[in-house]
Motif scaffolding. Structure first.
Motif, PDB file in Angstrom:
ATOM      1  N   LYS A  41      37.049  46.489  24.890  1.00 38.69           N
ATOM      2  CA  LYS A  41      35.808  45.743  25.184  1.00 38.69           C
ATOM      3  C   LYS A  41      35.961  44.954  26.474  1.00 38.69           C
ATOM      4  O   LYS A  41      35.052  44.896  27.295  1.00 38.69           O
ATOM      5  CB  LYS A  41      35.464  44.790  24.032  1.00 38.69           C
ATOM      6  N   PHE A  42      37.130  44.328  26.664  1.00 35.72           N
ATOM      7  CA  PHE A  42      37.381  43.570  27.887  1.00 35.72           C
ATOM      8  C   PHE A  42      37.285  44.475  29.110  1.00 35.72           C
ATOM      9  O   PHE A  42      36.644  44.128  30.100  1.00 35.72           O
ATOM     10  CB  PHE A  42      38.764  42.897  27.837  1.00 35.72           C
ATOM     11  N   LYS A  93      40.054  48.488  34.918  1.00 28.41           N
ATOM     12  CA  LYS A  93      40.141  49.808  34.299  1.00 28.41           C
ATOM     13  C   LYS A  93      41.438  50.538  34.653  1.00 28.41           C
ATOM     14  O   LYS A  93      42.066  51.155  33.800  1.00 28.41           O
ATOM     15  CB  LYS A  93      38.940  50.657  34.700  1.00 28.41           C
ATOM     16  N   ASN A 138      41.218  36.966  31.683  1.00 28.01           N
ATOM     17  CA  ASN A 138      40.201  35.914  31.600  1.00 28.01           C
ATOM     18  C   ASN A 138      40.635  34.746  30.711  1.00 28.01           C
ATOM     19  O   ASN A 138      39.880  33.803  30.496  1.00 28.01           O
ATOM     20  CB  ASN A 138      38.868  36.480  31.111  1.00 28.01           C
ATOM     21  N   GLU A 193      35.697  47.310  29.382  1.00 34.69           N
ATOM     22  CA  GLU A 193      34.294  47.750  29.555  1.00 34.69           C
ATOM     23  C   GLU A 193      33.468  46.695  30.282  1.00 34.69           C
ATOM     24  O   GLU A 193      32.653  47.021  31.136  1.00 34.69           O
ATOM     25  CB  GLU A 193      33.659  48.055  28.196  1.00 34.69           C
ATOM     26  N   THR A 194      33.691  45.436  29.959  1.00 36.84           N
ATOM     27  CA  THR A 194      32.915  44.363  30.595  1.00 36.84           C
ATOM     28  C   THR A 194      33.520  43.898  31.916  1.00 36.84           C
ATOM     29  O   THR A 194      32.876  43.164  32.656  1.00 36.84           O
ATOM     30  CB  THR A 194      32.755  43.142  29.651  1.00 36.84           C
ATOM     31  N   ASN A 195      34.757  44.319  32.199  1.00 33.88           N
ATOM     32  CA  ASN A 195      35.444  43.964  33.447  1.00 33.88           C
ATOM     33  C   ASN A 195      36.039  45.232  34.060  1.00 33.88           C
ATOM     34  O   ASN A 195      37.261  45.424  34.054  1.00 33.88           O
ATOM     35  CB  ASN A 195      36.552  42.936  33.175  1.00 33.88           C
TER      36      ASN A 195
END
Length: 183
Positions: A130-131, A139, A118, A133-135
């Protein structure tokens, strides 16, 4: 001095870039495990591949076309630039990411960042987690083992004390100018 890989940084230019710059690296090099001569590595990608596999696949001059240990070194280890030694076997950054190595303005430490898909920078493994988890679409491609925030070692004897002092003095003057312009 025997070392697997080096990231020399030229003083007075890329080593003293302002905050927000991309990277402090001026040249990539690797040391031959046989003759100990330094050979330049043409690209960051090639350097990262060499570094990631260095223990299992040590580097020798003979791996480069038209090169042998009999040839003069591409670059001499001296104090004409600041030398920074990276650890071997740091994994290559995952696709759509980039590992940045940035020298602090006072020439005392390096910082490691990863530019994520991003465009934001991760400073820690927690930032990467965190990245992901939100995207969640990343994974499978961004595992924790793919990131190393291990900082390269700055070779102290290649840092000119006058360069460090000049940098420190310039920062102090910038602060003085900034505080006087606020008043």
């Amino acid at each position: 001095m025997s070392s697997p890989a080096s990231v020399p940084v030229s003083p007075g230019s890329s080593s003293q870039r302002k905050r927000g710059s991309t990277e402090s690296v001026g040249m990539y090099a690797v040391q031959c495990c046989e003759c100990y001569k330094w050979r330049t590595v043409p690209t960051k990608d090639e350097f990262e591949t060499l570094r990631a596999n260095f223990t299992d696949d040590p580097w020798f001059c003979s791996k480069r076309p038209d090169c042998s240990c009999e040839d003069p070194a591409d670059v001499e280890y001296d104090s004409s630039r600041i030398w920074v030694i990276d650890k071997p076997n740091i994994p290559k950054p995952p696709p759509k990411t980039e590992r940045l190595v940035i020298m602090r303005g006072d020439l005392t430490k390096m910082d490691i960042y990863y530019v994520l898909p991003n465009g934001k920078r991760a400073r820690t493994l927690g930032d990467v987690q965190k990245f992901v988890e939100t995207n969640p679409e990343y994974k499978d491609s961004l595992s924790a083992e793919s990131f190393s925030f291990t900082v390269p070692k700055i070779v102290d004897e290649t840092v000119s004390h006058s360069s460090a002092r000049k940098t420190k003095k310039a920062k102090k003057q910038d602060k003085t100018i900034a505080s006087s312009s606020k008043n």
